[in-house]
Design a protein around this motif. Structure first.
Motif, short mmCIF file in Angstrom:
data_model
loop_
_atom_site.label_atom_id
_atom_site.label_comp_id
_atom_site.label_asym_id
_atom_site.label_seq_id
_atom_site.Cartn_x
_atom_site.Cartn_y
_atom_site.Cartn_z
N ALA A 47 21.48 3.48 -3.01
CA ALA A 47 21.08 4.29 -1.85
C ALA A 47 21.32 5.76 -2.16
O ALA A 47 22.36 6.13 -2.69
N GLY A 48 20.34 6.57 -1.88
CA GLY A 48 20.46 8.01 -2.13
C GLY A 48 20.01 8.43 -3.52
O GLY A 48 19.94 9.62 -3.83
N THR A 49 19.66 7.43 -4.39
CA THR A 49 19.30 7.77 -5.78
C THR A 49 17.80 7.84 -6.03
O THR A 49 17.38 8.29 -7.10
N LEU A 50 16.99 7.39 -5.09
CA LEU A 50 15.56 7.28 -5.39
C LEU A 50 14.90 8.65 -5.60
O LEU A 50 13.85 8.75 -6.24
N LYS A 51 15.54 9.69 -5.10
CA LYS A 51 15.00 11.04 -5.30
C LYS A 51 15.22 11.53 -6.75
O LYS A 51 14.68 12.56 -7.14
N ASN A 52 16.01 10.76 -7.53
CA ASN A 52 16.33 11.20 -8.89
C ASN A 52 15.23 10.94 -9.92
O ASN A 52 15.45 11.09 -11.12
N GLY A 53 14.06 10.50 -9.44
CA GLY A 53 12.94 10.38 -10.37
C GLY A 53 12.58 8.95 -10.75
O GLY A 53 13.20 7.99 -10.30
N ARG A 54 11.57 8.88 -11.58
CA ARG A 54 10.91 7.63 -11.96
C ARG A 54 11.88 6.53 -12.39
O ARG A 54 11.81 5.39 -11.92
N ASP A 55 12.77 6.83 -13.32
CA ASP A 55 13.64 5.78 -13.86
C ASP A 55 14.58 5.22 -12.80
O ASP A 55 14.87 4.01 -12.79
N ALA A 56 15.05 6.10 -11.92
CA ALA A 56 15.94 5.64 -10.85
C ALA A 56 15.20 4.69 -9.91
O ALA A 56 15.72 3.64 -9.52
N VAL A 57 13.95 5.02 -9.60
CA VAL A 57 13.15 4.17 -8.71
C VAL A 57 12.88 2.82 -9.38
O VAL A 57 13.08 1.76 -8.79
N LEU A 58 12.47 2.89 -10.65
CA LEU A 58 12.14 1.66 -11.36
C LEU A 58 13.35 0.75 -11.47
O LEU A 58 13.26 -0.47 -11.24
N SER A 59 14.51 1.29 -11.80
CA SER A 59 15.67 0.41 -11.97
C SER A 59 16.12 -0.18 -10.63
O SER A 59 16.52 -1.34 -10.57
N ALA A 60 15.99 0.59 -9.54
CA ALA A 60 16.33 0.04 -8.23
C ALA A 60 15.37 -1.10 -7.85
O ALA A 60 15.80 -2.15 -7.36
N LEU A 61 14.08 -0.91 -8.13
CA LEU A 61 13.11 -1.96 -7.79
C LEU A 61 13.35 -3.22 -8.62
O LEU A 61 13.25 -4.35 -8.10
N LYS A 62 13.66 -3.04 -9.89
CA LYS A 62 13.92 -4.20 -10.75
C LYS A 62 15.16 -4.96 -10.28
O LYS A 62 15.17 -6.20 -10.25
N LEU A 63 16.17 -4.22 -9.91
CA LEU A 63 17.40 -4.83 -9.41
C LEU A 63 17.12 -5.60 -8.13
O LEU A 63 17.62 -6.72 -7.92
N PRO A 114 12.66 3.65 3.78
CA PRO A 114 12.73 5.05 4.21
C PRO A 114 12.89 6.03 3.04
O PRO A 114 12.26 7.09 3.06
N GLU A 115 13.66 5.66 2.01
CA GLU A 115 13.82 6.59 0.89
C GLU A 115 12.55 6.74 0.07
O GLU A 115 12.21 7.83 -0.39
N LEU A 116 11.84 5.62 -0.10
CA LEU A 116 10.57 5.70 -0.83
C LEU A 116 9.59 6.61 -0.08
O LEU A 116 8.85 7.38 -0.69
N LEU A 117 9.62 6.52 1.24
CA LEU A 117 8.70 7.34 2.03
C LEU A 117 9.07 8.82 2.03
O LEU A 117 8.24 9.66 2.35
N LYS A 118 10.30 9.11 1.64
CA LYS A 118 10.68 10.52 1.55
C LYS A 118 10.18 11.15 0.25
O LYS A 118 10.16 12.37 0.11
N LEU A 119 9.79 10.29 -0.70
CA LEU A 119 9.27 10.82 -1.97
C LEU A 119 7.90 11.43 -1.72
O LEU A 119 7.18 11.01 -0.82
N LYS A 122 2.30 11.93 -3.88
CA LYS A 122 1.69 11.83 -5.22
C LYS A 122 2.59 11.04 -6.20
O LYS A 122 2.10 10.36 -7.08
N ASP A 123 3.90 11.12 -5.99
CA ASP A 123 4.81 10.35 -6.85
C ASP A 123 4.66 8.85 -6.59
O ASP A 123 4.55 8.05 -7.52
N LEU A 124 4.64 8.50 -5.32
CA LEU A 124 4.47 7.07 -4.97
C LEU A 124 3.17 6.54 -5.55
O LEU A 124 3.11 5.42 -6.07
N LYS A 125 2.13 7.35 -5.45
CA LYS A 125 0.82 6.96 -5.95
C LYS A 125 0.87 6.77 -7.47
O LYS A 125 0.32 5.79 -8.01
N ALA A 126 1.54 7.69 -8.13
CA ALA A 126 1.65 7.61 -9.60
C ALA A 126 2.43 6.37 -10.02
O ALA A 126 2.05 5.67 -10.96
N TYR A 127 3.50 6.06 -9.30
CA TYR A 127 4.28 4.86 -9.62
C TYR A 127 3.41 3.60 -9.46
O TYR A 127 3.44 2.71 -10.30
N ALA A 128 2.68 3.55 -8.34
CA ALA A 128 1.86 2.36 -8.08
C ALA A 128 0.84 2.13 -9.19
O ALA A 128 0.42 1.00 -9.43
#
Ligand SMILES: [Zn+2]
Length: 600
Positions: A47-63, A114-119, A122-128
């Motif tokens: 929690a609170g780490t998703l703003k830290n960029g791509r790798d943080a988002v990916l590792s949280a989703l995998k977990l 909620p944290e994903l929506l704060k990104l 364009k970042d969310l789109k790029a991740y998808a």
């Protein structure tokens, strides 16, 4: 009853499901439980780490996905063991532990949306679109889709804190109907006064003795009518809660709010209503046929439930039923048939009723990477075979989806959930119709089953769906929801649907009070759309050639990887148009023609 049942230990393993395929021992379960607990803590720490960029988002989703997958297996192992004998205190304890772990997991992942929506968008789109995120593309697109209807974290927290109050009408309803209310007494076939119960009501309505079904029906309506103002108050509160939630989240109606998360356009609902309205004359013809079949002066609502089939009793052992199922699913391809054949001896199915086993039937596809589990309480009638076909339809849908999709995209939505099961039922009935071609009693029983499926699943559920739509619209227009206004509206709908073929007695105006599904708003329409899609698809499988079969088979592998409407388009039916419902209802009309020929 239960003293005539075989004990579980006396049944061969070959007719029991094998939870040990998930965990070979209790120690293994404990190890995985500890693992999930640790992973859940790690997840909460994201929690609170998703703003830290791509790798943080990916590792949280995998977990998130990995933890969910293990948790699901813990749950299936526990629930299958418990449901085999619900009095087992050891598994009751495990069940409590796994339920509490689920709650911890839910709390740990609450930050994600909620944290994903704060990104930035364009970042969310790029991740998808990023191949490394391919397991999560559907999820990310869904999060983005919810953006216009998601409020600030503070506001969402505030609304979430009102959940218990918003759920209260349903709880009050359950308490009144399940606990406090007495339904009174009625005379059974032998003339004895018996207590009317919800369970007994169903079989009394099917009674060949008209006085019995009439008495049960009228007693039931009057029992509810006695609390009519209370039911109106609790239902009105439920509708107001829906309207509040919908407005708070910026939807144009409560109905739109209910359909939007599944990505179902409101036009699907409208198309259903329109197509069903157009087929009301056929429903009336069906009802009128009962007049002839039972030699009644007029058909009342309480005359609609007596089975028209009299003499056909299939008496099938489980092995015989299984062989028939294998023949019935042959049009789906040899590999499909092979998996069904192997499932019988591969620990998927728990066949017979044993003491304290869960009643009814279900399929659970949650043991990802293992195999689906199917609970039956097999009975040797036609019903037993059709229930087997239904549950194996669910199981095969899970099997192919789990095999094809990553865990994060394996679970299919409720909108498509009844399609594969109902399709298998229809295939089985159509196979049996061919097999018993010269047997009139069999034909009447089999066609009768399908006709009843249409009446109770398509017409009745659509009428319910129309009631919910109207009640919510009344509230949205500022019209009062009272006992009088709700009962008058419900009576009007019954006149519309049944008035052309039945005598619609005034007492039916109270029936809306006893439909528990109305506390889960805008849910029942899915029964009707699912049934129609399944009928249309079964027809394509039987008559559409290889391409149609391949399309349907592709659908079975999709899990939750696409929106339900898109998945059904892949299967070959476009539910965003009225066509599939119309063609299913044309099939209803043709069945009715066959049936009336049989009845002579
Ligand atoms: Zn089902």
């Amino acid at each position: 009853m239960s003293d005539t049942l075989k004990l579980r230990k006396d049944l061969p393993e070959s007719v029991k499901w094998q939870p040990s395929h998930i965990y070979a021992s209790q120690e293994k379960w404990e190890e995985d439980f500890t693992f999930v607990k640790e992973q859940t803590q790690k997840l909460a720490a994201c929690a609170g780490t998703l703003k830290n960029g791509r790798d943080a988002v990916l590792s949280a989703l995998k977990l998130y996905a990995e933890t969910g997958e293990h948790l699901s297996r813990l749950y299936v192992y526990t629930s299958t063991n418990l449901n085999s004998d619900n009095s087992d205190s050891f598994y009751q304890g495990l069940y409590a532990r796994v339920s509490s772990l689920y709650a911890q997991f839910g709390a740990a992942v609450a930050f994600m949306q909620p944290e994903l929506l704060k990104l930035p968008k364009k970042d969310l789109k790029a991740y998808a679109a990023d191949p490394d995120f391919s397991d999560f593309d559907t999820m990310l697109k869904d999060v983005e889709r919810m953006r216009p209807h998601t409020l600030s974290t503070e506001m969402e927290t505030l609304i979430a804190s009102a959940h218990e109050v918003l759920d209260a009408p349903g709880n009050i309803y359950d308490m009144l109907t399940d606990v406090d209310m007495s339904l009174g007494k009625v005379k059974d076939e032998s003339g004895k006064l018996v207590e009317l119960t919800h369970a007994r009501f169903g079989s009394m309505l099917e009674s060949k003795e008209r006085t019995v079904r009439k008495a049960a029906y009228e007693r039931m309506m009057k029992a509810y009518a006695a609390y009519g103002s209370t039911f109106a108050a609790s239902y009105a509160a439920n509708v107001k809660g829906d309207v509040f939630q919908a407005r708070a989240h910026g939807y144009s109606s409560a109905r739109e709010a209910a359909l939007y998360p599944d990505d179902i356009p409101v036009s699907v609902y409208d198309n259903l209503l329109k197509a069903v309205h157009d087929a009301i004359p056929t429903l009336n013809a069906y009802c009128a046929m009962r007049k002839q079949a039972f030699d009644l002066p007029t058909v009342h609502m309480y005359d609609l439930y007596v089975p028209m089939a009299k003499d056909f009793d299939a008496k099938l052992s489980f092995d015989e039923a299984y062989d028939l199922l294998l023949e019935a699913v042959a049009p789906l391809g040899k590999d499909y048939q092979d998996v069904v054949r192997e499932a019988k001896t591969a620990g998927w199915i728990d066949v017979y009723e044993t003491p304290n086993k869960t009643t009814g039937a279900y399929s659970n596809g949650g043991a990802y990477g293992v195999h689906p589990y199917v609970l039956l309480n097999y009975r040797t009638e036609l019903d037993g075979l059709l229930t087997l076909a239904h549950e194996m339809g669910h199981a095969m849908h899970s099997y192919f989806s789990n095999k094809t999709q990553p865990f994060a995209k394996s679970d299919y939505t409720i909108f498509v959930a009844e399609v594969a099961s109902t399709c298998n039922e229809v295939l089985t009935i159509q196979y049996l119709r061919k097999k018993y071609a010269g047997n009139k009693a069999a034909q009447i029983a089999l066609i009768g089953r399908l006709l009843e499926g249409f009446r109770t699943t398509v017409f009745r559920q659509t009428m319910f769906a129309e009631f919910e739509m109207k009640a919510h619209a009344m509230e949205e227009a500022g019209q009062p929801l009272t006992r009088e206004s709700l009962s008058e509206m419900y009576y009007g709908l019954n006149k519309l649907y049944y008035g052309g073929g039945c005598r619609v007695d005034k007492v039916v105006e109270n029936e809306w009070m006893r439909i528990p599904h109305f506390y889960r708003s805008f849910y029942v329409y899915k029964y009707a759309t699912g049934f129609c899609a399944a009928v249309a698809l079964a027809d394509r499988v039987l008559n559409g050639g290889e391409e149609a079969v391949a399309a349907y088979r592709k659908f079975l592998t999709l899990g939750g990887s696409m929106s339900p409407i898109e998945e059904l388009k892949v299967a070959g039916v476009d539910m965003s148009t009225p066509q599939p419902v119309e063609s299913a209802l044309d099939f209803f009309a043709s069945l009715l023609a066959d049936f009336s020929e049989m009845m002579g």
